[in-house]
Design a protein around this motif. Structure first.
Motif, mmCIF file in Angstrom:
data_model
loop_
_atom_site.group_PDB
_atom_site.id
_atom_site.type_symbol
_atom_site.label_atom_id
_atom_site.label_comp_id
_atom_site.label_asym_id
_atom_site.label_seq_id
_atom_site.Cartn_x
_atom_site.Cartn_y
_atom_site.Cartn_z
ATOM 1 N N LEU A 80 0.702 -1.390 0.588
ATOM 2 C CA LEU A 80 -0.265 -0.438 -0.180
ATOM 3 C C LEU A 80 0.791 1.582 -0.402
ATOM 4 O O LEU A 80 0.244 2.332 -0.447
ATOM 5 N N GLN A 82 2.264 1.960 -3.543
ATOM 6 C CA GLN A 82 1.501 2.691 -5.023
ATOM 7 C C GLN A 82 1.004 3.987 -3.696
ATOM 8 O O GLN A 82 0.416 4.503 -4.481
ATOM 9 N N LEU A 98 -0.168 5.613 -1.658
ATOM 10 C CA LEU A 98 -1.984 5.902 -1.311
ATOM 11 C C LEU A 98 -2.077 7.684 0.301
ATOM 12 O O LEU A 98 -2.854 7.652 -0.237
ATOM 13 N N TYR A 145 -11.442 5.731 1.487
ATOM 14 C CA TYR A 145 -10.964 5.336 1.153
ATOM 15 C C TYR A 145 -9.869 4.536 1.343
ATOM 16 O O TYR A 145 -9.653 3.026 0.677
ATOM 17 N N ARG A 146 -9.193 4.768 1.955
ATOM 18 C CA ARG A 146 -8.058 4.941 2.751
ATOM 19 C C ARG A 146 -8.114 3.173 3.406
ATOM 20 O O ARG A 146 -7.765 2.259 3.697
ATOM 21 N N ARG A 202 -10.571 1.972 3.042
ATOM 22 C CA ARG A 202 -11.735 -0.207 2.559
ATOM 23 C C ARG A 202 -9.916 -0.368 1.847
ATOM 24 O O ARG A 202 -9.587 -1.361 2.190
ATOM 25 N N LYS A 203 -9.339 0.695 2.046
ATOM 26 C CA LYS A 203 -7.816 -0.286 1.018
ATOM 27 C C LYS A 203 -7.000 -0.919 2.232
ATOM 28 O O LYS A 203 -6.735 -2.021 1.449
ATOM 29 N N LYS A 211 -9.316 -4.165 2.786
ATOM 30 C CA LYS A 211 -8.724 -5.242 1.861
ATOM 31 C C LYS A 211 -8.498 -5.977 1.703
ATOM 32 O O LYS A 211 -7.424 -7.285 1.306
ATOM 33 N N SER A 260 -5.255 3.184 9.650
ATOM 34 C CA SER A 260 -5.294 4.360 8.632
ATOM 35 C C SER A 260 -5.143 5.292 9.193
ATOM 36 O O SER A 260 -3.756 6.178 9.136
ATOM 37 N N LEU A 281 -2.243 -7.322 -3.646
ATOM 38 C CA LEU A 281 -3.347 -6.696 -3.549
ATOM 39 C C LEU A 281 -4.422 -6.396 -4.477
ATOM 40 O O LEU A 281 -5.126 -6.309 -4.083
#
Lengths: 160, 499
Positions: free
Chosen positions: A29, A32, A34, A43-44, A46-47, A50, B373, B499
């Motif tokens: 991640l 990428q 992000l 969005y983050r 969710r990433k 996932k 996050s 991913l």
């Protein structure tokens, strides 16, 4: 009961396996980029979620489990490169409709719960109830392991 | 029994009988012996035989014994009408005839009765089991019976007798239709039909001890044979049930199966589960068994189920039971996994608990990912300083994880483990944080730099992984070794693919 029945194997790898996989996915991640410009936290999130699931599926044995296989397949839909599925030696019998129809007549209490369970467990739609139970057991183990890993990570990274 | 004997003489169709020109000896025989006023039919019965052959043989036999010239109709009919004076002579004749009957030679008289009508067979059946002739009291009885014993001596005759028995119940016929071995049939049914008083119990008494040891063979062999191969015990039932005339035999079989199942229940349900196609096989088995009269050819792998006593032996219900047991077994497994499920009893509640638990776990994952996050955002400032300490901390972190692995092995209480780990974590906060942050920091510096630091980050990560490799357990080694063994470039691509 079944004296000669095979014992149901619901072993999951150790936590470090899960940790490794999860960290790998997280690093991916990062690659990428992000988090440089997050449009939405959602969005983050969710990433990451996932990534967590996929890493869990990989850690739990890749395609050797029905739920993990379904998870990976679901995750691979968006990617260009499809996750590689090894050829299966044994023939898979798809008896969804017949089994479901028959099983609806059996113990409707159990079957109602099984239906709900199917919605929860990935890949549950194609499983018969007894198989579903097996997969659920393994899934629960893996989920709990993943939760532990993530908890440790969060605890480690959270500010004192 | 005697009455039965002679009652049955009415059965034979009269069409076959003709008044004989000869065979007077036979006529004499029956005329003398038959107390029943229905002599005509018996005569007729006699006449239906192979007259010439019989007569010649009989005549010769008689002539050897009787001093008088060869009997003719007139003589014997005269003898019949002779009354008391001749009665003595006639009785003597009867006695000697009875003796003749015992000889093997005279068996031919009756042995050659292949075209014997059905009526004869009526006599044959009860005569198959009568005791060997004794002299004094049962003299007449013996005389009466001996000719018939000779009839029945012919095994083929007996067989035909059984087949066309005027005792013939439908069950008998039904059974013969099902192509069971005839001899057993004869034995069973003859004995059963003989003792007409006690029909079912005698039959059961006869059959069950007979059949139980006869399980590998005998008349139930065909149906029972399917058992080890086939699925269940309902094969005899299912084959019996289609023929509605099987009332007696069916119930007899059920009783037997009940007994048999009880004994087998003690052995325990013998089941052999197959790999994955068991559901398929069960499906096919159910479909086959429900309607066929013949036992289906079982596929290779099969689930062997024994019907338990007092339970339905229907194919569907058996499969149902198998499935329910499977599900119950798995539910027990799940019960151990899900905390707090021990108090709950009943499948429904337990399943609800399980569903709740799975939902809670998934929610936890989502929550933690949210936290991660957010944490990642705040951790962006961490720098290479942390990376330096990484090398020092990694082994300890590795050990920590290893300890956790050990703990997870030992107990199954996940929450407890989590608490333990958290305690450990909290107790050693600082080094923990450092140690855990180090790989994360190594990952995050790339994003910080906003440049192409991903490669060094990757290399750092792979270094850390190699560090893991040095101090890790075997699984870790194997897993990590697989990742490290690859080309770093390949690995990066691979990680992209993940991913």
């Amino acid at each position: 009961m079944a004296s000669a029945d095979k014992t149901i194997n619901t072993d999951v790898p150790e936590k470090d396996v899960f940790a490794i996989h999860f960290l790998q996915s997280l690093s991916n991640l990062r690659i990428q980029n992000l988090f440089n410009s997050p449009d939405t936290t959602n969005y983050r999130v969710r990433k990451i979620k996932k990534a967590a699931y996929v890493s869990m599926a990989r850690a739990a044995g890749g395609t050797s489990r029905l739920w993990s296989r379904a998870l990976l397949r679901r995750a691979a839909k968006g990617n260009n490169k499809i996750v590689r599925f090894p050829r299966r030696k044994r023939k898979v019998t798809w008896k969804i409709s017949s089994k479901r129809r028959r099983s609806d007549q059996r113990a409707p209490v159990v079957e109602d719960a099984a239906e709900r369970l199917r919605n929860l467990v990935p890949g549950g739609g194609g499983m018969e109830t007894s198989k579903l139970m097996e997969e659920t057991a393994h899934y629960i183990k893996c989920l709990s392991m993943q939760v532990k890993v993530m908890q440790c990570l969060v605890d480690g990274l959270s500010p004192k | 029994m005697e009455n039965e004997l002679f009652m049955n003489t009415e059965f034979p169709p009269p069409s076959e009988f003709e008044p004989p020109s000869s065979s007077s000896a036979m006529m004499l025989n029956w005329a003398l012996m038959d107390p029943n006023p229905q002599q005509d039919s018996s005569f007729l019965w006699e006449k239906s035989t192979d007259q010439q052959q019989q007569q010649s043989i009989f005549d010769s036999a008689l002539s050897s014994l009787v001093s008088s010239p060869t009997p003719t109709n007139s003589n014997f009919s005269g003898g019949c009408g002779g009354g008391g004076g001749d009665g003595f002579i006639i009785r003597e004749l009867i006695g000697k005839l009875g003796n003749i009957g015992n000889h093997n030679s005279s068996r031919e008289i009756y042995g050659g009765t292949t075209p014997m009508s059905r009526s004869a067979l009526c006599y044959a059946t009860p005569m198959s089991s009568p005791p060997p002739p004794s002299n004094s009291n049962s003299h007449i009885m013996m005389n009466r019976t001996t000719p018939l014993t000779e009839f029945s001596a012919d095994p083929g005759f007996a067989e035909r007798a059984a087949r066309f028995s005027c005792f013939g119940s439908r069950s008998f016929n039904g059974r013969t239709n099902s192509n069971l071995p005839v001899n057993n049939n004869n034995v069973v049914n003859n004995s059963g039909k003989l003792t007409r008083v006690s029909s079912t119990p005698a039959l059961k008494a006869l059959v069950s001890p007979e059949v139980a040891p006869m399980i590998p063979g005998g008349e139930f062999s065909r149906k029972r044979k399917a058992l080890p191969k086939g699925k269940s015990k309902e094969n005899p039932i299912s084959t019996a049930s289609p023929s509605p005339s099987f009332s007696k035999t069916a119930e007899k079989k059920e009783d037997w199966s009940g007994k048999g199942s009880k004994s087998s229940d003690e052995k325990g349900g013998k089941r052999r589960r197959e790999d994955e196609d068991d559901d398929v096989e069960e499906e096919e088995g159910e479909g086959n068994k429900s309607n066929n009269t013949k036992p289906p050819e079982p596929p290779k792998d099969y689930i062997h189920v024994r019907a338990r006593r007092g339970q339905a032996t229907d194919s569907h219900s058996l499969a149902e039971r198998v499935r329910r047991e499977k599900i119950g077994e798995r539910m027990k497994l799940l019960q151990d996994l899900v905390p707090g499920c021990n108090k709950v009893t009943g499948k429904a509640l337990m399943l609800d608990e399980i569903i709740n638990y799975v939902q809670s776990l998934q929610r936890q994952v989502e929550f933690l990912s949210m936290k991660l996050s957010s944490v990642n955002d705040t951790r962006l400032e961490f720098n290479v300083d942390a990376l330096v300490s990484k090398d020092v901390m990694i082994p300890s972190s590795n050990n920590r994880l290893h300890e956790e692995g050990l703990q997870s092995k030992s107990s199954s209480h996940h929450h407890q483990q989590l608490n333990i780990y958290n305690n450990n974590n909290n107790s050693q906060l600082h080094p923990n944080n450092m140690m855990l942050q180090s790989p994360m920091n190594s990952l995050e510096t790339s994003s910080l730099a906003r440049s192409f630091t991903h490669l060094p980050t990757l290399t750092q990560f792979t270094d850390s992984i190699s560090q893991y490799q040095m101090f890790s357990e075997e699984d870790l080694q194997s897993i990590v070794g697989m990742g490290v063994a690859q080309n770093p470039n390949h690995e990066s691509q691979h990680m992209k693919l993940e991913l």
